[in-house]
Design a protein around this motif. Structure first.
Motif, PDB file in Angstrom:
ATOM      1  N   THR A 117      31.035  53.174   6.908  1.00  0.00           N
ATOM      2  CA  THR A 117      31.611  52.767   5.631  1.00  0.00           C
ATOM      3  C   THR A 117      32.265  51.395   5.816  1.00  0.00           C
ATOM      4  O   THR A 117      32.355  50.875   6.931  1.00  0.00           O
ATOM      5  CB  THR A 117      32.643  53.804   5.160  1.00  0.00           C
ATOM      6  OG1 THR A 117      33.570  54.062   6.222  1.00  0.00           O
ATOM      7  CG2 THR A 117      31.966  55.094   4.758  1.00  0.00           C
ATOM      8  N   GLU A 142      25.478  54.767  -2.050  1.00  0.00           N
ATOM      9  CA  GLU A 142      26.265  55.984  -1.884  1.00  0.00           C
ATOM     10  C   GLU A 142      27.263  56.099  -3.030  1.00  0.00           C
ATOM     11  O   GLU A 142      27.552  55.112  -3.723  1.00  0.00           O
ATOM     12  CB  GLU A 142      26.985  55.952  -0.531  1.00  0.00           C
ATOM     13  CG  GLU A 142      27.860  57.144  -0.191  1.00  0.00           C
ATOM     14  CD  GLU A 142      27.144  58.476  -0.205  1.00  0.00           C
ATOM     15  OE1 GLU A 142      26.702  58.874  -1.305  1.00  0.00           O
ATOM     16  OE2 GLU A 142      27.045  59.135   0.843  1.00  0.00           O
ATOM     17  N   PHE A 144      31.171  57.732  -4.060  1.00  0.00           N
ATOM     18  CA  PHE A 144      32.441  58.297  -3.597  1.00  0.00           C
ATOM     19  C   PHE A 144      32.829  59.381  -4.587  1.00  0.00           C
ATOM     20  O   PHE A 144      32.977  59.112  -5.781  1.00  0.00           O
ATOM     21  CB  PHE A 144      33.505  57.204  -3.545  1.00  0.00           C
ATOM     22  CG  PHE A 144      34.737  57.588  -2.779  1.00  0.00           C
ATOM     23  CD1 PHE A 144      34.733  57.629  -1.403  1.00  0.00           C
ATOM     24  CD2 PHE A 144      35.914  57.904  -3.446  1.00  0.00           C
ATOM     25  CE1 PHE A 144      35.874  57.967  -0.687  1.00  0.00           C
ATOM     26  CE2 PHE A 144      37.056  58.249  -2.749  1.00  0.00           C
ATOM     27  CZ  PHE A 144      37.042  58.280  -1.365  1.00  0.00           C
ATOM     28  N   SER A 194      36.662  57.913   4.782  1.00  0.00           N
ATOM     29  CA  SER A 194      36.984  58.365   3.426  1.00  0.00           C
ATOM     30  C   SER A 194      38.258  57.713   2.900  1.00  0.00           C
ATOM     31  O   SER A 194      38.337  57.357   1.714  1.00  0.00           O
ATOM     32  CB  SER A 194      37.144  59.890   3.403  1.00  0.00           C
ATOM     33  OG  SER A 194      35.965  60.529   3.811  1.00  0.00           O
ATOM     34  N   GLY A 197      37.560  54.194   1.985  1.00  0.00           N
ATOM     35  CA  GLY A 197      36.859  54.199   0.709  1.00  0.00           C
ATOM     36  C   GLY A 197      37.804  54.413  -0.455  1.00  0.00           C
ATOM     37  O   GLY A 197      37.668  53.774  -1.509  1.00  0.00           O
ATOM     38  N   SER A 240      35.328  62.581  -0.756  1.00  0.00           N
ATOM     39  CA  SER A 240      34.467  62.252   0.370  1.00  0.00           C
ATOM     40  C   SER A 240      33.293  61.443  -0.163  1.00  0.00           C
ATOM     41  O   SER A 240      33.347  60.899  -1.273  1.00  0.00           O
ATOM     42  CB  SER A 240      33.984  63.531   1.077  1.00  0.00           C
ATOM     43  OG  SER A 240      33.306  63.225   2.280  1.00  0.00           O
ATOM     44  N   TYR A 241      32.210  61.397   0.617  1.00  0.00           N
ATOM     45  CA  TYR A 241      30.990  60.707   0.216  1.00  0.00           C
ATOM     46  C   TYR A 241      29.916  61.729  -0.163  1.00  0.00           C
ATOM     47  O   TYR A 241      29.811  62.794   0.444  1.00  0.00           O
ATOM     48  CB  TYR A 241      30.504  59.795   1.335  1.00  0.00           C
ATOM     49  CG  TYR A 241      31.428  58.628   1.553  1.00  0.00           C
ATOM     50  CD1 TYR A 241      31.269  57.453   0.820  1.00  0.00           C
ATOM     51  CD2 TYR A 241      32.488  58.710   2.451  1.00  0.00           C
ATOM     52  CE1 TYR A 241      32.134  56.382   0.991  1.00  0.00           C
ATOM     53  CE2 TYR A 241      33.353  57.644   2.634  1.00  0.00           C
ATOM     54  CZ  TYR A 241      33.173  56.483   1.900  1.00  0.00           C
ATOM     55  OH  TYR A 241      34.037  55.429   2.062  1.00  0.00           O
ATOM     56  N   TYR A 242      29.140  61.383  -1.170  1.00  0.00           N
ATOM     57  CA  TYR A 242      28.181  62.316  -1.742  1.00  0.00           C
ATOM     58  C   TYR A 242      27.257  62.913  -0.694  1.00  0.00           C
ATOM     59  O   TYR A 242      27.067  64.129  -0.649  1.00  0.00           O
ATOM     60  CB  TYR A 242      27.369  61.609  -2.831  1.00  0.00           C
ATOM     61  CG  TYR A 242      26.312  62.490  -3.467  1.00  0.00           C
ATOM     62  CD1 TYR A 242      26.648  63.351  -4.513  1.00  0.00           C
ATOM     63  CD2 TYR A 242      24.998  62.468  -3.030  1.00  0.00           C
ATOM     64  CE1 TYR A 242      25.688  64.170  -5.093  1.00  0.00           C
ATOM     65  CE2 TYR A 242      24.032  63.282  -3.601  1.00  0.00           C
ATOM     66  CZ  TYR A 242      24.385  64.132  -4.629  1.00  0.00           C
ATOM     67  OH  TYR A 242      23.432  64.952  -5.192  1.00  0.00           O
ATOM     68  N   THR A 278      29.210  52.936  -4.079  1.00  0.00           N
ATOM     69  CA  THR A 278      29.454  52.197  -2.845  1.00  0.00           C
ATOM     70  C   THR A 278      28.177  52.202  -2.012  1.00  0.00           C
ATOM     71  O   THR A 278      27.084  52.287  -2.554  1.00  0.00           O
ATOM     72  CB  THR A 278      30.662  52.800  -2.093  1.00  0.00           C
ATOM     73  OG1 THR A 278      30.929  52.025  -0.927  1.00  0.00           O
ATOM     74  CG2 THR A 278      30.446  54.258  -1.728  1.00  0.00           C
ATOM     75  N   TYR A 280      26.568  52.738   2.399  1.00  0.00           N
ATOM     76  CA  TYR A 280      26.771  52.733   3.844  1.00  0.00           C
ATOM     77  C   TYR A 280      26.258  51.396   4.345  1.00  0.00           C
ATOM     78  O   TYR A 280      25.288  50.840   3.802  1.00  0.00           O
ATOM     79  CB  TYR A 280      26.030  53.881   4.518  1.00  0.00           C
ATOM     80  CG  TYR A 280      26.635  55.236   4.223  1.00  0.00           C
ATOM     81  CD1 TYR A 280      27.973  55.493   4.511  1.00  0.00           C
ATOM     82  CD2 TYR A 280      25.873  56.248   3.650  1.00  0.00           C
ATOM     83  CE1 TYR A 280      28.537  56.733   4.223  1.00  0.00           C
ATOM     84  CE2 TYR A 280      26.427  57.482   3.361  1.00  0.00           C
ATOM     85  CZ  TYR A 280      27.756  57.718   3.654  1.00  0.00           C
ATOM     86  OH  TYR A 280      28.318  58.933   3.371  1.00  0.00           O
TER      87      TYR A 280
END
Length: 320
Positions: A117, A142, A144, A194, A197, A240-242, A278, A280
């Protein structure tokens, strides 16, 4: 309950490496042990991508890679395609030490390229102190995401409501259409992917409320579990991230919240319709030679062939 996508081989390898070489921290604190690694639809994983047509590395030539927990499958698929190996065999050459450790290793010259990230302020400062400039290049799209217990009646929040919850202005679910219970807003530690982010995309470190120690969840997957187990009061919320939530960890006892009326899924993330969008990133040192294998790897990742491999690994490719 959806079976957890656990990277058992990598877990064992990293635990051994950590014990022998003391790489610092718990390199796999974010990976849930147990079970077989699963593909995107919960079926047994394939042997991986076909060998790349335009570029090939032997294992000895492959760049020294590192990265976050959520990019392990991405890195493994790239390695398998470019080394022409089955996925299981390629895994032994892919070592991720979590986001912050990966940045430290890159800055110290111990790694050539990392998949992570976006860097935190501290990570930028570490690079500057070392006289290193970081090149930060998005490689897959990605989202968030925010999630609550599956029994929580709230289905969506506005972006401003999320900021209100994490600034401490909104403290009860009844203020956003839920039950009359106090909100438990979980956070992640500073320098975790996270939390960086969160600061970058939602609310800055000077605006977010200070969380009690018990509400700061150390491991990426544990924040999902913490929200999932609140069956009695359904009070908690996490983020978190999807890809990590849906494809690596998964839990049927949580639900992802729509934001400003848009639910996160691969289509809305690909189109950037989902508002907290967002990526990666591949990160290199700016002094990485132009003809190095790390730069050749990055060029391939950004090619149509590399993006197809990223999509095969379950990620959302760029440019859609």
């Amino acid at each position: 309950m959806k079976r957890k996508s656990a990277l058992c081989f990598v877990l064992c390898l990293l635990l051994v490496v950590g014990a022998l070489f003391g790489c610092g921290g718990d390199p796999m604190e974010d990976v849930k042990p147990g079970g077989d690694q699963q593909g995107e639809q919960g079926t047994p994983e394939s042997t991986g991508p076909e060998a790349a047509e335009g570029l090939h590395f032997t294992p000895e030539e492959y760049p020294r890679v590192d990265g976050s927990t959520a990019t392990i499958p991405l890195s493994e698929y790239f390695g398998a395609a470019l080394m022409g190996l089955p996925l299981e065999e390629a895994r032994q050459y892919i070592l991720h030490n979590t986001t912050h450790n990966a940045y430290v290793n890159l800055i110290n010259g111990e790694k050539d390229i990392i998949f992570v990230t976006y860097p935190s302020e501290e990570e930028f400062a570490l690079a500057k102190e070392a006289g290193i400039e970081l090149e930060v290049v998005p490689v897959v799209s990605e989202g968030f995401v925010f999630f609550v217990n599956g029994e929580n009646p709230v289905e969506e929040l506005t972006f401003d409501e999320i900021r209100g919850i994490y600034s401490g202005e909104i403290t009860n679910w009844s203020e956003v259409g839920g039950d009359d219970v106090d909100i438990i807003p979980y956070q992640r530690p500073v320098n975790s992917g996270s939390q960086t982010g969160m600061y970058e995309l939602v609310i800055g470190p000077d605006e977010i409320m200070a969380a009690p120690e018990e509400q700061v969840i150390g491991a990426m997957g544990e924040i999902i579990d913490a929200v999932a187990i609140y069956d009695d009061d359904r009070a908690s919320i996490g983020y978190s991230y999807y890809y990590f939530v849906k494809d690596m960890w998964g839990d049927d006892n949580i639900k992802l919240l729509a934001v400003d009326g848009i639910a996160p899924d691969k289509d809305t993330i690909s189109s950037a319709e989902y508002p907290i969008h967002t990526a990666y990133y591949a990160v290199l040192r700016s002094d990485e030679p132009e003809d190095s294998n790390a730069r050749r790897l990055l060029d391939w990742i950004l090619s149509p062939e590399g993006q197809e491999v990223a999509q095969e690994a379950g990620y959302v490719k760029l440019g859609e």
